[in-house]
Design an enzyme around this catalytic site. Structure first.
Site, PDB file in Angstrom:
ATOM      1  N   GLY A  65       0.805  -1.155   0.139  1.00 22.14           N
ATOM      2  CA  GLY A  65      -0.317  -0.100   0.143  1.00 22.14           C
ATOM      3  C   GLY A  65       0.842   1.209   0.003  1.00 22.14           C
ATOM      4  N   HIS A  74       7.646  11.494  10.593  1.00 22.10           N
ATOM      5  CA  HIS A  74       8.842  12.437  11.011  1.00 22.10           C
ATOM      6  C   HIS A  74       9.599  12.482   9.689  1.00 22.10           C
ATOM      7  CE1 HIS A  74      12.158   9.234  12.313  1.00 22.10           C
ATOM      8  NE2 HIS A  74      11.864   8.990  11.286  1.00 22.10           N
TER       9      HIS A  74
HETATM   10  C1  LIG Z   1      11.534   5.155   8.810  1.00 23.41           C
HETATM   11  S1  LIG Z   1      10.910   3.962   8.084  1.00 23.41           S
HETATM   12  C2  LIG Z   1      10.092   3.252   9.646  1.00 23.41           C
HETATM   13  C3  LIG Z   1       9.794   1.674   9.551  1.00 23.41           C
HETATM   14  C4  LIG Z   1       9.117   1.107  10.762  1.00 23.41           C
HETATM   15  N1  LIG Z   1       7.823   1.715  10.931  1.00 23.41           N
HETATM   16  C5  LIG Z   1       9.978   1.060  11.978  1.00 23.41           C
HETATM   17  O1  LIG Z   1       9.833   2.178  12.707  1.00 23.41           O
HETATM   18  O2  LIG Z   1      10.774   0.206  12.059  1.00 23.41           O
HETATM   19  C6  LIG Z   1       9.555   4.573   7.122  1.00 23.41           C
HETATM   20  C7  LIG Z   1       8.995   3.371   6.355  1.00 23.41           C
HETATM   21  O3  LIG Z   1       7.925   4.074   5.397  1.00 23.41           O
HETATM   22  C8  LIG Z   1       7.677   3.288   4.313  1.00 23.41           C
HETATM   23  N2  LIG Z   1       7.526   4.132   3.369  1.00 23.41           N
HETATM   24  C9  LIG Z   1       8.115   5.419   2.623  1.00 23.41           C
HETATM   25  N3  LIG Z   1       7.234   5.977   1.846  1.00 23.41           N
HETATM   26  C10 LIG Z   1       5.935   5.026   1.846  1.00 23.41           C
HETATM   27  C11 LIG Z   1       4.797   5.269   0.919  1.00 23.41           C
HETATM   28  N4  LIG Z   1       4.755   6.254  -0.048  1.00 23.41           N
HETATM   29  N5  LIG Z   1       3.933   4.480   0.920  1.00 23.41           N
HETATM   30  C12 LIG Z   1       4.190   3.171   1.998  1.00 23.41           C
HETATM   31  N6  LIG Z   1       5.132   3.156   2.834  1.00 23.41           N
HETATM   32  C13 LIG Z   1       5.985   4.213   2.569  1.00 23.41           C
HETATM   33  C14 LIG Z   1       9.381   3.077   3.923  1.00 23.41           C
HETATM   34  O4  LIG Z   1       9.427   1.746   3.173  1.00 23.41           O
HETATM   35  C15 LIG Z   1       9.658   2.592   5.598  1.00 23.41           C
HETATM   36  O5  LIG Z   1       9.647   1.190   5.652  1.00 23.41           O
END
Ligand SMILES: C[S@@+](CC[C@H](N)C(=O)[O-])C[C@H]1O[C@@H](n2cnc3c(N)ncnc32)[C@H](O)[C@@H]1O
Length: 366
Positions: free
Chosen positions: A257, A277
């Site tokens: 998604g 963030h």
């Molecule tokens: C900083 S990481 C945090 C991962 C997880 N929540 C954690 O804290 O371990 C940000 C997450 O957002 C996802 N992400 C970034 N852009 C996205 C998008 N447009 N749609 C879905 N997920 C997205 C990335 O793939 C990544 O897994």
């Protein structure tokens, strides 16, 4: 004597974690006062040294031979086919930062801190070191002076793409980033799991959940909960193996998604851990609207992040904030700022809980 249940023990740790953080900040400030201002500048500007020593150590596996006991630099160099004198100097440099110990006979050993750089340590920080010293991350940092002038996201301006576009085009670095997030989330998850009154039953959906690190820990602590994991194809590729290794794969449905265009994941509780963030205010409003579209009325969203009050300088949140400045379009925010962002997206405010490591900001879908 009766042993208190695990949850009680973990709750008791929360004030201790806060206290330790405050104490460490206070000691840092006291040492800054006692040191001459010029020496302090020298000390702060030396920050590149520990970072790059750590990078060199992780790149070459320098500390791995020390896992089984003390060795001289020649012993380490012989095992890894490295240059012995350089090994001595780098291991000695690492000793200054408390990662190794050097005895009078010239033998190095690993400290408990240094052990966290070993690849197979259950709480290894090796991927974090690789990520934070990678050319892509350094490119964002190098662009910071220009960002001070124009306010443009540093990484995007330096590379012509967002960090997510960059990672999607570089699968090896994407996997490295997923491992980095796993390492960081495993550090915070025990406190987060202990701090929130999780429901006994229902579905928890981890949005932007990476490989599902946070979700897995919640499900392990609450065997009757089910999970949904929403992310992009790259992180989801590694999720099956990870969730199986944590013993929760059968309770999790993975949903490909997008934070902006939507996903189909009805749940009772949504997690947004270190997701908002990464984004500016307008993007956060859109993400919260996307989550609201998926959520039934009454569902809760937990924003799990270090909370930054605008006029408070504090480690680690204020440093995480400038990291976001260098790498993403986002920033660290206060609970009040999250409530403001969520109010137009169909949520009312819930509780704010300090887990000791992260804040938990609860939003309720109306
Ligand atoms: C900083 S990481 C945090 C991962 C997880 N929540 C954690 O804290 O371990 C940000 C997450 O957002 C996802 N992400 C970034 N852009 C996205 C998008 N447009 N749609 C879905 N997920 C997205 C990335 O793939 C990544 O897994």
């Amino acid at each position: 004597m009766r042993t208190p249940p695990a949850a009680v023990v973990r709750f008791a740790q929360r004030p201790m974690v806060r206290l330790a953080q405050r104490l460490s900040s206070a000691l840092g400030r006291a040492s800054a006062v006692l040191t001459s201002p010029q020496a302090r500048v020298l000390e702060v500007s030396g920050g590149v040294a520990p970072l790059m020593l750590l990078r060199a150590a992780v790149d070459t596996g320098l500390l791995e031979p020390l896992a089984s006991g003390p060795l001289t630099a020649a012993g380490v160099a012989g095992r890894l086919d490295l240059h012995a004198d350089t090994v001595h100097r780098v291991l000695r440099g690492l000793a200054v930062y408390g990662l190794t110990r050097l005895d009078r006979r010239g033998r190095f050993s690993l400290t408990p801190t240094g052990r966290h750089l070993l690849e197979d340590h259950p709480h290894s920080m090796a991927a974090w070191i690789r990520y934070s010293t990678s050319p892509m991350v350094l490119a964002g940092w190098a662009r910071l002076p220009q960002t001070l002038r124009d306010g443009q996201p540093a990484f995007n301006a330096a590379t012509g793409q967002t960090i997510w576009e960059y990672l999607a085009a570089h699968p090896e670095e994407e996997a490295g980033f997923a491992r980095t997030m796993r390492e960081l989330t495993l550090m915070a998850s025990p406190l987060l799991v202990a701090a929130y009154p999780w429901p006994a039953t229902g579905t928890v959906c981890d949005v932007g959940g990476g490989v599902g690190t946070m979700l897995a820990e919640v499900l392990r602590a609450h065997p009757s909960l089910r999970g949904m994991l929403v992310d992009q194809p790259g992180p989801l590729r590694g999720a099956g193996e990870y969730l199986a290794a944590r013993g929760v794969a059968e309770r999790v449905t993975a949903v490909e998604g997008n934070l902006f265009t939507g996903f189909d994941a009805p749940a009772d509780l949504y997690l947004l851990k270190d997701v908002l963030h990464d984004w500016d205010d307008a993007q956060c409003r859109r993400i919260l609207s996307t989550v609201r579209s998926a959520a039934p009325v009454g569902a809760k969203v937990l924003v799990l992040e270090w909370l930054q009050e605008p006029n408070r300088a504090e480690f680690p949140v204020s440093i995480s904030d400038v990291m976001m400045l260098a790498q993403t379009e986002g920033r660290q925010r206060s609970a009040a700022e999250f409530f403001e962002l969520a109010s137009g997206a169909g949520f009312i405010r819930g509780r704010v809980i300090d887990s000791g490591a992260y804040g938990i900001v609860e939003l309720v879908a109306v």
